[in-house]
Every structure is written in C-alpha cells, then in structure tokens.
Design a protein around this motif. Structure first.
Motif, PDB file in Angstrom:
ATOM      1  N   ASP A 104     -47.121 -61.134  46.524  1.00  0.00           N
ATOM      2  CA  ASP A 104     -47.946 -59.955  46.773  1.00  0.00           C
ATOM      3  C   ASP A 104     -48.017 -59.145  45.487  1.00  0.00           C
ATOM      4  OD1 ASP A 104     -49.122 -57.499  47.768  1.00  0.00           O
ATOM      5  OD2 ASP A 104     -48.423 -58.094  49.754  1.00  0.00           O
ATOM      6  N   ASP A 105     -49.216 -58.700  45.116  1.00  0.00           N
ATOM      7  CA  ASP A 105     -49.345 -57.881  43.913  1.00  0.00           C
ATOM      8  C   ASP A 105     -48.779 -56.488  44.116  1.00  0.00           C
ATOM      9  OD1 ASP A 105     -51.674 -57.641  45.648  1.00  0.00           O
ATOM     10  OD2 ASP A 105     -52.507 -56.309  44.128  1.00  0.00           O
ATOM     11  N   ASP A 124     -56.735 -64.745  43.202  1.00  0.00           N
ATOM     12  CA  ASP A 124     -56.490 -64.339  44.589  1.00  0.00           C
ATOM     13  C   ASP A 124     -55.757 -65.439  45.367  1.00  0.00           C
ATOM     14  OD1 ASP A 124     -58.384 -66.253  45.436  1.00  0.00           O
ATOM     15  OD2 ASP A 124     -59.916 -64.761  45.902  1.00  0.00           O
ATOM     16  N   GLY A 125     -55.419 -65.142  46.588  1.00  0.00           N
ATOM     17  CA  GLY A 125     -54.657 -66.096  47.390  1.00  0.00           C
ATOM     18  C   GLY A 125     -55.378 -67.405  47.638  1.00  0.00           C
ATOM     19  N   PHE A 126     -56.697 -67.359  47.781  1.00  0.00           N
ATOM     20  CA  PHE A 126     -57.459 -68.593  47.982  1.00  0.00           C
ATOM     21  C   PHE A 126     -57.344 -69.497  46.760  1.00  0.00           C
ATOM     22  CE2 PHE A 126     -59.849 -65.466  50.616  1.00  0.00           C
ATOM     23  CZ  PHE A 126     -59.616 -66.044  51.853  1.00  0.00           C
ATOM     24  N   ALA A 127     -57.573 -68.930  45.571  1.00  0.00           N
ATOM     25  CA  ALA A 127     -57.482 -69.710  44.335  1.00  0.00           C
ATOM     26  C   ALA A 127     -56.052 -70.187  44.094  1.00  0.00           C
ATOM     27  CB  ALA A 127     -57.965 -68.873  43.155  1.00  0.00           C
ATOM     28  N   THR A 128     -55.082 -69.354  44.412  1.00  0.00           N
ATOM     29  CA  THR A 128     -53.679 -69.728  44.227  1.00  0.00           C
ATOM     30  C   THR A 128     -53.314 -70.911  45.116  1.00  0.00           C
ATOM     31  OG1 THR A 128     -53.084 -67.460  43.633  1.00  0.00           O
ATOM     32  CG2 THR A 128     -51.294 -68.899  44.363  1.00  0.00           C
ATOM     33  N   LEU A 144     -45.356 -67.175  51.618  1.00  0.00           N
ATOM     34  CA  LEU A 144     -46.186 -66.140  52.227  1.00  0.00           C
ATOM     35  C   LEU A 144     -47.086 -65.629  51.117  1.00  0.00           C
ATOM     36  CD1 LEU A 144     -43.557 -64.095  54.268  1.00  0.00           C
ATOM     37  CD2 LEU A 144     -45.051 -65.924  55.071  1.00  0.00           C
ATOM     38  N   LEU A 145     -48.378 -65.828  51.255  1.00  0.00           N
ATOM     39  CA  LEU A 145     -49.302 -65.616  50.144  1.00  0.00           C
ATOM     40  C   LEU A 145     -50.354 -64.562  50.490  1.00  0.00           C
ATOM     41  CD1 LEU A 145     -50.343 -66.486  47.357  1.00  0.00           C
ATOM     42  CD2 LEU A 145     -51.459 -68.439  48.482  1.00  0.00           C
ATOM     43  N   ASP A 146     -50.289 -63.443  49.797  1.00  0.00           N
ATOM     44  CA  ASP A 146     -51.300 -62.400  49.948  1.00  0.00           C
ATOM     45  C   ASP A 146     -52.642 -62.955  49.480  1.00  0.00           C
ATOM     46  OD1 ASP A 146     -52.468 -59.884  50.377  1.00  0.00           O
ATOM     47  OD2 ASP A 146     -51.855 -59.125  48.414  1.00  0.00           O
TER      48      ASP A 146
END
Length: 143
Positions: free
Chosen positions: A31-32, A82-86, A73-75
C-alpha cells in the motif's frame, strides 16, 4: 466464491489457487499509504503470519525474490505502478503461479473484476473492513 455467509465479510476468493505450506505463511502487504501497510502488516503478525509491509508496486515485485511470499495483499490505487500493473508484472516475470494475490482496496469489487486481466488476482478484500476478514480469507485458502 464468498468466503463466508456474512455480506459484511467483504472478502471473496474467485479461483482455485490456494496456499499450501507447512511453514508460517509469509504475506506481503502493499500500500502506498505507509500507515495502512504498517498497520495491516502488524495485525497479521499478531495473528501469527510473517508479514512484510511495502509501499509501492516496484517494492512488491522485488519482495517476490527476497521474501518469497505465499500471499500478497495488493492495493490498487498507487502511483507509478498501480495494483493491476503490479499483479500483471508479478505473474509475467516472477513465475509466481502459486502466489495468492488478493486485491486489497477501497474500490468496489466490481471495478477490480472488470479491470483485472484473468489470473492477475485470486480474490478481493475490502480495505477498511475488519482485519478478521483478511485473516479468515487467508485461513480458508490455506491447505
């Protein structure tokens, strides 16, 4: 699949991927918002998980090599990556087919489902819901 019958659970697991481990489960919390990542990580540690907070998509990707997590757990809403790209990068480059990735976000589940590529995420937990929901989710997908 809703992980329990309570509509307030706010955690869903929608595929077959489970966590198989005879050791303490390692969970990366991404989480940022440093306070959120630290608090969730500390709460998971109190529940007996080995937990690592990280604060960006790039750190999440690196954590796969150094921490070898069972779950993440990815925000979703993070700057730069962002979480999608990550999630997509982790699946494509790290060979992490066994890593359970849960979207952990304040965004609606429907938004995550619509935007995610198939296989990127294994489920969803609503950020801000009680940590017991996340713990229940991790327990129910552990074999």
């Amino acid at each position: 699949m809703v992980l329990n019958n309570s509509p307030a659970s706010a955690c869903f697991h929608w595929n077959h991927r489970t966590i198989a481990s005879g050791e303490t489960l390692r969970v990366v919390v991404v989480d940022d918002n440093k306070n959120t990542a630290d608090a969730v990580s500390a709460a998971l540690a109190q529940e007996g998980y080995e937990s690592l907070p990280v604060y960006s998509g790039a750190q999440a990707i690196k954590s796969c090599d150094m921490f070898r997590p069972h779950a993440m757990l990815l925000d979703i809403s993070m700057p730069h990556c962002d979480g999608f790209a990550t999630a997509r990068e982790i699946r494509a480059t790290k060979g992490e087919s066994k890593l359970l990735i849960l979207a952990y976000t304040a965004l609606p589940r429907e938004f995550v489902v619509m935007r995610a590529a198939p296989g990127d995420f294994d489920g969803f937990c609503q950020k801000g819901a009680p940590i017991e929901n996340v713990v229940r989710c991790l327990r129910e997908v552990s074999t």
